[in-house]
Design a protein around this motif. Sequence first.
Motif, PDB file in Angstrom:
ATOM      1  N   TYR A  38      31.160  38.841  44.164  1.00  0.00           N
ATOM      2  CA  TYR A  38      29.744  38.733  44.531  1.00  0.00           C
ATOM      3  C   TYR A  38      29.583  38.499  46.035  1.00  0.00           C
ATOM      4  O   TYR A  38      28.732  39.103  46.682  1.00  0.00           O
ATOM      5  CB  TYR A  38      29.081  37.615  43.741  1.00  0.00           C
ATOM      6  N   ALA A  54      31.276  45.733  42.819  1.00  0.00           N
ATOM      7  CA  ALA A  54      30.501  45.903  41.582  1.00  0.00           C
ATOM      8  C   ALA A  54      31.421  46.220  40.416  1.00  0.00           C
ATOM      9  O   ALA A  54      31.246  45.690  39.307  1.00  0.00           O
ATOM     10  CB  ALA A  54      29.461  47.000  41.761  1.00  0.00           C
ATOM     11  N   ILE A  55      32.414  47.075  40.644  1.00  0.00           N
ATOM     12  CA  ILE A  55      33.388  47.385  39.587  1.00  0.00           C
ATOM     13  C   ILE A  55      34.168  46.126  39.209  1.00  0.00           C
ATOM     14  O   ILE A  55      34.422  45.869  38.022  1.00  0.00           O
ATOM     15  CB  ILE A  55      34.330  48.522  40.039  1.00  0.00           C
ATOM     16  N   ILE A  57      33.107  42.983  39.414  1.00  0.00           N
ATOM     17  CA  ILE A  57      32.213  42.096  38.662  1.00  0.00           C
ATOM     18  C   ILE A  57      32.059  42.578  37.227  1.00  0.00           C
ATOM     19  O   ILE A  57      32.176  41.793  36.279  1.00  0.00           O
ATOM     20  CB  ILE A  57      30.845  41.992  39.361  1.00  0.00           C
ATOM     21  N   ILE A  58      31.825  43.865  37.059  1.00  0.00           N
ATOM     22  CA  ILE A  58      31.620  44.409  35.710  1.00  0.00           C
ATOM     23  C   ILE A  58      32.886  44.267  34.870  1.00  0.00           C
ATOM     24  O   ILE A  58      32.822  43.821  33.714  1.00  0.00           O
ATOM     25  CB  ILE A  58      31.168  45.879  35.795  1.00  0.00           C
ATOM     26  N   SER A  59      34.029  44.619  35.425  1.00  0.00           N
ATOM     27  CA  SER A  59      35.266  44.526  34.644  1.00  0.00           C
ATOM     28  C   SER A  59      35.617  43.073  34.316  1.00  0.00           C
ATOM     29  O   SER A  59      36.101  42.772  33.221  1.00  0.00           O
ATOM     30  CB  SER A  59      36.414  45.209  35.377  1.00  0.00           C
ATOM     31  N   LEU A  61      33.438  40.589  33.934  1.00  0.00           N
ATOM     32  CA  LEU A  61      32.514  40.158  32.882  1.00  0.00           C
ATOM     33  C   LEU A  61      32.924  40.701  31.520  1.00  0.00           C
ATOM     34  O   LEU A  61      32.819  39.992  30.505  1.00  0.00           O
ATOM     35  CB  LEU A  61      31.094  40.592  33.227  1.00  0.00           C
ATOM     36  N   ILE A  62      33.408  41.934  31.479  1.00  0.00           N
ATOM     37  CA  ILE A  62      33.870  42.499  30.213  1.00  0.00           C
ATOM     38  C   ILE A  62      35.045  41.714  29.668  1.00  0.00           C
ATOM     39  O   ILE A  62      35.106  41.394  28.477  1.00  0.00           O
ATOM     40  CB  ILE A  62      34.230  43.993  30.393  1.00  0.00           C
TER      41      ILE A  62
END
Length: 70
Positions: A38, A54-55, A57-59, A61-62
């Motif tokens: 972030y 962003a990739i 953060i998304i990965s 969180l998954i």
Amino acid sequence: MVIYWCFTAFLLLFTDYFVFLASASVIATLVPYLFLCYAAMKGIDKPWVKLIAAIGIISTLIVLLSTFLM
């Protein structure tokens, strides 16, 4: 953040349940990584850095969500 790490270290040292230890270890590793991604996204203006952050953060969180759903 230091309090978070101390609390996690305390739990890891004084708990003998493997499932709890594994979950605490995943959380202790990935939550700071979320904040790092972030900070990179907000602090650096290059588009490719924002995309990679962003990739990340998304990965992350998954992985965190899948850890708690299993």
